[in-house]
Scaffold this motif. Structure first.
Motif, mmCIF file in Angstrom:
data_model
loop_
_atom_site.group_PDB
_atom_site.id
_atom_site.type_symbol
_atom_site.label_atom_id
_atom_site.label_comp_id
_atom_site.label_asym_id
_atom_site.label_seq_id
_atom_site.Cartn_x
_atom_site.Cartn_y
_atom_site.Cartn_z
ATOM 1 N N THR A 115 25.372 24.917 5.790
ATOM 2 C CA THR A 115 26.182 24.419 6.898
ATOM 3 C C THR A 115 27.374 23.594 6.413
ATOM 4 N N ASN A 116 28.292 23.357 7.347
ATOM 5 C CA ASN A 116 29.330 22.350 7.138
ATOM 6 C C ASN A 116 29.052 21.172 8.065
ATOM 7 N N LEU A 117 29.704 20.066 7.805
ATOM 8 C CA LEU A 117 29.471 18.862 8.602
ATOM 9 C C LEU A 117 30.075 18.992 9.993
ATOM 10 N N ALA A 118 29.325 18.619 11.007
ATOM 11 C CA ALA A 118 29.885 18.479 12.348
ATOM 12 C C ALA A 118 30.755 17.221 12.383
ATOM 13 N N GLU A 119 31.583 17.113 13.412
ATOM 14 C CA GLU A 119 32.458 15.945 13.499
ATOM 15 C C GLU A 119 31.699 14.686 13.908
ATOM 16 N N LYS A 120 30.772 14.830 14.850
ATOM 17 C CA LYS A 120 30.064 13.659 15.365
ATOM 18 C C LYS A 120 28.596 13.962 15.598
ATOM 19 N N LEU A 121 27.804 12.905 15.580
ATOM 20 C CA LEU A 121 26.392 13.005 15.909
ATOM 21 C C LEU A 121 26.061 12.194 17.165
ATOM 22 N N PHE A 122 26.814 11.119 17.379
ATOM 23 C CA PHE A 122 26.558 10.225 18.508
ATOM 24 C C PHE A 122 27.760 10.177 19.451
ATOM 25 N N GLU A 123 27.476 9.876 20.696
ATOM 26 C CA GLU A 123 28.511 9.515 21.651
ATOM 27 C C GLU A 123 28.572 7.990 21.647
ATOM 28 N N THR A 124 29.516 7.438 20.925
ATOM 29 C CA THR A 124 29.525 5.993 20.677
ATOM 30 C C THR A 124 29.768 5.199 21.956
ATOM 31 N N GLY A 125 29.031 4.124 22.109
ATOM 32 C CA GLY A 125 29.210 3.224 23.237
ATOM 33 C C GLY A 125 28.905 1.792 22.822
ATOM 34 N N VAL A 126 29.262 0.864 23.663
ATOM 35 C CA VAL A 126 28.963 -0.547 23.422
ATOM 36 C C VAL A 126 28.368 -1.138 24.699
ATOM 37 N N GLU A 127 27.250 -1.823 24.557
ATOM 38 C CA GLU A 127 26.605 -2.473 25.696
ATOM 39 C C GLU A 127 26.793 -3.983 25.589
ATOM 40 N N LYS A 128 27.338 -4.578 26.624
ATOM 41 C CA LYS A 128 27.569 -6.022 26.652
ATOM 42 C C LYS A 128 26.407 -6.713 27.367
ATOM 43 N N ARG A 129 25.909 -7.788 26.772
ATOM 44 C CA ARG A 129 24.855 -8.585 27.385
ATOM 45 C C ARG A 129 25.248 -10.054 27.297
ATOM 46 N N GLU A 188 17.752 11.624 10.905
ATOM 47 C CA GLU A 188 18.705 12.609 10.410
ATOM 48 C C GLU A 188 19.992 11.957 9.913
ATOM 49 N N ASN A 189 20.643 12.593 8.945
ATOM 50 C CA ASN A 189 21.955 12.175 8.457
ATOM 51 C C ASN A 189 22.886 13.384 8.522
ATOM 52 N N LEU A 190 23.526 13.522 9.684
ATOM 53 C CA LEU A 190 24.335 14.694 9.989
ATOM 54 C C LEU A 190 25.753 14.260 10.377
ATOM 55 N N SER A 191 26.721 15.125 10.135
ATOM 56 C CA SER A 191 28.099 14.960 10.602
ATOM 57 C C SER A 191 28.909 14.007 9.728
ATOM 58 N N PHE A 192 30.254 14.058 9.925
ATOM 59 C CA PHE A 192 31.156 13.112 9.239
ATOM 60 C C PHE A 192 30.663 11.687 9.456
ATOM 61 N N GLU A 193 30.299 11.431 10.702
ATOM 62 C CA GLU A 193 29.955 10.092 11.165
ATOM 63 C C GLU A 193 28.846 9.475 10.323
ATOM 64 N N SER A 194 27.761 10.225 10.146
ATOM 65 C CA SER A 194 26.592 9.668 9.470
ATOM 66 C C SER A 194 26.767 9.555 7.964
ATOM 67 N N ILE A 195 27.403 10.538 7.350
ATOM 68 C CA ILE A 195 27.456 10.482 5.884
ATOM 69 C C ILE A 195 28.348 9.348 5.392
ATOM 70 N N MET A 196 29.235 8.844 6.254
ATOM 71 C CA MET A 196 30.090 7.733 5.855
ATOM 72 C C MET A 196 29.369 6.390 5.934
ATOM 73 N N THR A 197 28.297 6.319 6.701
ATOM 74 C CA THR A 197 27.584 5.054 6.875
ATOM 75 C C THR A 197 26.174 5.071 6.281
ATOM 76 N N SER A 198 25.629 6.233 6.011
ATOM 77 C CA SER A 198 24.240 6.356 5.578
ATOM 78 C C SER A 198 24.002 5.770 4.185
ATOM 79 N N GLY A 199 23.009 4.897 4.077
ATOM 80 C CA GLY A 199 22.603 4.402 2.768
ATOM 81 C C GLY A 199 21.943 5.480 1.937
ATOM 82 N N THR A 200 21.275 6.417 2.596
ATOM 83 C CA THR A 200 20.663 7.548 1.893
ATOM 84 C C THR A 200 21.733 8.365 1.187
ATOM 85 N N ILE A 201 22.791 8.719 1.919
ATOM 86 C CA ILE A 201 23.893 9.475 1.325
ATOM 87 C C ILE A 201 24.636 8.608 0.312
ATOM 88 N N GLY A 202 24.776 7.313 0.621
ATOM 89 C CA GLY A 202 25.469 6.406 -0.291
ATOM 90 C C GLY A 202 24.836 6.384 -1.667
#
Length: 260
Positions: free
Chosen positions: A189-203, A98-112
């Protein structure tokens, strides 16, 4: 005469998604596939300006296509200016995921790719299919487990109507997201603000040096009227998008802050 469609994507020219779209669109249009040679997800609207771009003919499913050694935007530019295609519509997808929300359309190559086409004056549609397991986005797109059946029917319906009735005013891209479980309903529809709860995993690597994975779970829902909410109900989300990122409601505010 049949309408002409330039078909591209960001999953690569061998993706099952782009060929599902081809099957749907070629029933009523002359379709030319011009797509990246390899997986290019999440590259947004980046363009290859520091290296040459190779593009050549390939045959997939007994159909001639153009494989472009670059980004989705490069594929659109090559199609329009090197191959001199003159499409009535540019279609990007069907994306695996899926390509949903502000978040995805700014990074999606499909939308790009769709935004790039719109920037050159060509009406464009972006198509994406929700996945059951986010890991499917990282599998080989040429061997997807997804069922594109309902998405193909809706793709043909939506694109036929856009070509027949004309593109909506003040809209540069029509962003369409198909749910994994389809109710048969369309929802504007209109765009939701977010699709993911962003996190970072350190290894730690074998030498004890740290490295990081950007990750985070999907949000299960969003406010009523948003694309994320529509998909959560099993409806097809259709969102009009514009190239103009000006915050018009903020013009007076910035004048006040800068005392202008």
């Amino acid at each position: 005469m049949k309408p002409k469609i330039l078909l591209t994507n960001d999953d690569g020219v061998t993706s099952e998604g782009i060929w599902a779209a081809y099957d749907a669109l070629s029933t009523f249009a002359d379709v030319t596939v011009v797509a990246p040679s390899t997986q290019q997800s999440a590259v947004g609207r980046s363009i290859s300006i520091f290296e040459p771009i190779r593009a050549g003919k390939v045959y997939i499913n007994d159909t001639e296509a153009y494989s472009v050694g670059g980004k989705p935007t490069d594929s659109v530019i090559i199609g329009l200016y090197a191959l001199k295609l003159k499409p009535d519509l540019v279609v990007s997808g069907i994306n695996i995921g899926e390509n949903l929300s502000f978040e995805s359309i700014m990074t999606s190559g499909t939308i790009g790719a769709a935004l790039e086409a719109a920037n050159h004056g060509i009406p464009s549609v972006a198509l994406s299919l929700q996945v059951e397991d986010q890991g499917e986005k990282f599998d080989d797109p040429g061997y997807s487990k997804l069922d594109f059946g309902d998405a193909k029917i809706a793709t043909a319906d939506i694109c036929k109507k856009l070509l027949l009735n004309g593109f909506p005013e003040k809209t540069d891209v029509v962003n369409v997201n198909f749910p994994k479980r389809y109710t048969g309903k369309y929802e504007i529809t209109n765009l939701a603000e977010k699709l993911f709860e962003t996190g970072v995993e350190k290894r730690l690597d074998p030498r004890g040096r740290p490295y990081f994975w950007i990750n985070g779970p999907l949000l299960e829902d969003a406010p009523k009227g948003t694309d994320v909410h529509a998909i959560s109900k099993g409806n097809i989300s259709i969102t009009p998008i514009t190239l103009d990122s000006t915050a018009y409601s903020g013009l007076d505010g910035i004048k006040s802050v800068l005392e202008l």
